[in-house]
Each structure stands twice: as C-alpha cells, then as structure tokens.
Write a protein that holds these residues in place. Sequence first.
Motif, PDB file in Angstrom:
ATOM      1  N   GLU A  48      -4.801  -2.617  -7.038  1.00 58.16           N
ATOM      2  CA  GLU A  48      -5.160  -3.607  -6.033  1.00 58.16           C
ATOM      3  C   GLU A  48      -4.051  -3.782  -5.001  1.00 58.16           C
ATOM      4  N   GLU A  80      -2.711  -6.499  -2.212  1.00 59.08           N
ATOM      5  CA  GLU A  80      -2.825  -7.922  -1.901  1.00 59.08           C
ATOM      6  C   GLU A  80      -2.470  -8.151  -0.444  1.00 59.08           C
ATOM      7  N   ARG A 117      -7.368  -9.811  -2.355  1.00 56.35           N
ATOM      8  CA  ARG A 117      -7.052  -8.519  -2.963  1.00 56.35           C
ATOM      9  C   ARG A 117      -8.248  -7.580  -2.865  1.00 56.35           C
ATOM     10  N   ASP A 174      -9.565  -3.515  -4.301  1.00 53.15           N
ATOM     11  CA  ASP A 174      -9.370  -2.350  -5.150  1.00 53.15           C
ATOM     12  C   ASP A 174      -9.263  -1.131  -4.238  1.00 53.15           C
ATOM     13  N   THR A 203     -11.598  -8.082  -4.560  1.00 46.38           N
ATOM     14  CA  THR A 203     -11.484  -8.518  -5.957  1.00 46.38           C
ATOM     15  C   THR A 203     -10.942  -9.932  -6.095  1.00 46.38           C
TER      16      THR A 203
END
Length: 104
Positions: free
Chosen positions: A60, A62, A69, A71, A78
């Motif tokens: 992930e 950020e 976040r 993927d 996510t």
Amino acid sequence: MAKFVKVAARADIPVGGKKLVEIDGVAVAVFNVNGSFYAIEDVCTHDGGNLVEGDLLGHEIECPRHGARFDVRSGAATKMPAFAPLPTYAVKVEQDNVLVETLD
C-alpha cells in the motif's frame, strides 16, 4: 498489442523503493515491492495529491496529505478518505530494465 517503454533500470528502484515517471504526459508511480514491480497513476483520488511522496507500507502507498491508502497491485482504495480506485499499468522486467505499458 501492448507497447512498453523503459522507465528505469532495476537497480534504480530498490526493494521498497518508488520512482515517479511520466508516460504520455501522465504522472505514473512505479514501485518495487519485494522484487515485484507495479505502476499506478500518481494522483490520489481523494484530493489529487502526489502519492509517490507518501510512505510505501507493504503493498500500500499512503497519500502524504490525508492518509488515504491504495493497493499498488490493483489500484484499489484501501483506506478512507479515498474510495475510488486508481488506474494501474502493466509492468515487465526485461534483463535489467523496468518497462511500463504506454497509455496510448
């Protein structure tokens, strides 16, 4: 048939590393997660921030602005505040070159 463009040498993006490239006028972030390479559009779907400036946490990335976040394997959001996914681009490694699928 997909076309690919060289964006880096494998050594330019070490494990856990990331690199910002431009393909056909689009900012694309390329990541090395445990030796596998992934590419996503480098724009947070929450507020347009640059994701490559954020922390890579496993699979992930950020966003440094508000903590959303994504993927890097699928582009899926996510963690809120983002909920819309990101475009992803195919990546392949030939010899020591990292190549990303062109956008046209």
